[in-house]
Design a protein around this motif. Structure first.
Motif, PDB file in Angstrom:
ATOM      1  N   GLU A  87       5.025  16.318  -3.786  1.00  0.00           N
ATOM      2  CA  GLU A  87       4.564  16.685  -5.139  1.00  0.00           C
ATOM      3  C   GLU A  87       5.676  17.382  -5.903  1.00  0.00           C
ATOM      4  O   GLU A  87       5.910  17.122  -7.079  1.00  0.00           O
ATOM      5  N   GLY A  95       6.087  13.570  -7.048  1.00  0.00           N
ATOM      6  CA  GLY A  95       4.998  12.670  -6.656  1.00  0.00           C
ATOM      7  C   GLY A  95       5.420  11.440  -5.876  1.00  0.00           C
ATOM      8  O   GLY A  95       4.586  10.655  -5.438  1.00  0.00           O
ATOM      9  N   GLY A  96       6.715  11.246  -5.699  1.00  0.00           N
ATOM     10  CA  GLY A  96       7.155  10.056  -4.952  1.00  0.00           C
ATOM     11  C   GLY A  96       8.434  10.332  -4.186  1.00  0.00           C
ATOM     12  O   GLY A  96       8.955  11.450  -4.208  1.00  0.00           O
ATOM     13  N   ASN A 103       0.830  -1.204   0.000  1.00  0.00           N
ATOM     14  CA  ASN A 103       0.000   0.000   0.000  1.00  0.00           C
ATOM     15  C   ASN A 103       0.876   1.271   0.000  1.00  0.00           C
ATOM     16  O   ASN A 103       0.819   2.084   0.916  1.00  0.00           O
ATOM     17  N   GLU A 123       0.804   4.021  -1.765  1.00  0.00           N
ATOM     18  CA  GLU A 123       0.145   5.332  -1.912  1.00  0.00           C
ATOM     19  C   GLU A 123      -0.174   5.947  -0.557  1.00  0.00           C
ATOM     20  O   GLU A 123      -0.092   7.160  -0.380  1.00  0.00           O
ATOM     21  N   GLU A 124      -0.534   5.094   0.379  1.00  0.00           N
ATOM     22  CA  GLU A 124      -0.896   5.603   1.705  1.00  0.00           C
ATOM     23  C   GLU A 124       0.312   5.647   2.650  1.00  0.00           C
ATOM     24  O   GLU A 124       0.457   6.583   3.436  1.00  0.00           O
ATOM     25  N   ASP A 131       3.151  16.663   2.026  1.00  0.00           N
ATOM     26  CA  ASP A 131       2.603  16.135   0.760  1.00  0.00           C
ATOM     27  C   ASP A 131       2.970  17.063  -0.399  1.00  0.00           C
ATOM     28  O   ASP A 131       3.268  16.614  -1.509  1.00  0.00           O
TER      29      ASP A 131
END
Lengths: 143, 122
Positions: free
Chosen positions: B77, B81-82, B47, B49-50, B73
């Motif tokens: 971005e 994005g990661g 998981n 993304e979370e 966050d």
């Protein structure tokens, strides 16, 4: 709590009381009082070096060993004191009374200086005793 | 403080274009906080993304307590994005070492086991 407990708590992460896997925060909460009992501050546990608990745990083990040794030594002194009391209580009349040890048991082997001082003391004692014997002999001869 | 046989994992330093420096590191309080917020190290692969944004956010909490998840966050971005692989490895190591700090060294455990008549071969 011994090593096995720590490993069980942190590795198998199973809380047998509720039969569920411990979350990290639960584990940290659970271990906090133990490390505080080892002398670690609350602040150091939560905000300090991650490996500090190991040091406190090792220090606690050393402290336990030292305490155990002290208790053992205390037992030895008590044993000695009882021996003296019982020996004097049940010895025949007129016999030399037993005495409690004059000095504490040495914890470390004597140093070179201490050994030399002790040897000198022994020599002086022997000389005094020899002189006393000679004086007694002289007095006897004079009579 | 000495780390016994294990080398401590160094924190990560990131600097933005305005020259603001952020030190990413974990202590037990920030691990507990991010864990309570839902982070689980075992779910990073299943998981991401979370979990990854939470792992990244938690690493700020030790030195920058007032930073919000929205702020971190936003930084992610801006990274694209990661989390870069190297940074992810380090973040996981930082998180894991907090847990490891509570585990007694293997040699000591093996020595104790040996003294009680057990031999462990791994």
């Amino acid at each position: 709590m011994d090593n096995r407990d720590l490993i069980e708590l942190s590795d198998t992460v199973e809380d047998t009381s509720v039969n569920k896997t411990l979350q990290d925060w639960e584990l940290f909460d659970k271990m906090c009082p133990f490390f505080m009992s080892c002398g670690m501050s609350y602040d150091l546990y939560w905000h300090g070096d991650p490996y500090a608990p190991r040091m406190f745990y090792k220090a606690q083990k050393l402290q336990n060993e030292r305490h155990n040794q002290e208790m053992w030594l205390q037992g030895l002194y008590i044993y000695n004191a009882f021996s003296v009391v019982l020996s004097n209580a049940f010895s025949k009349k007129g016999s030399k009374p037993a005495k409690y040890i004059e000095k504490p048991f040495p914890l470390y082997p004597p140093t070179k200086e201490e050994r030399e001082a002790e040897a000198l003391k022994e020599r002086q004692k022997a000389i005094r005793s020899f002189q006393a014997m000679m004086d007694a002999q002289k007095r006897k001869n004079a009579e | 403080m000495a780390k016994e046989t294990k080398e401590a994992v160094n924190p990560i330093t990131i600097t933005n274009k305005n020259g603001d420096v952020y030190i990413l590191d974990y202590d037990r309080a920030s691990c507990a906080a991010v864990n309570k917020a839902g982070f689980n190290a075992n779910e990073i692969e299943s998981n991401p993304e979370e979990m990854l944004p939470l792992l990244f956010f938690g690493a700020f909490k030790k030195h920058h307590r007032k930073i919000s998840k929205a702020d971190t966050d936003k930084i992610l971005e801006e990274f694209g994005g990661g989390i870069p692989a190297k940074m992810l490895d380090r973040l996981v190591s930082l998180y894991v070492q907090v847990r490891e700090g509570l585990i007694v060294e293997d040699e000591e455990f093996e020595e104790n086991a040996k003294n009680t008549g057990w031999t462990i071969e791994i």
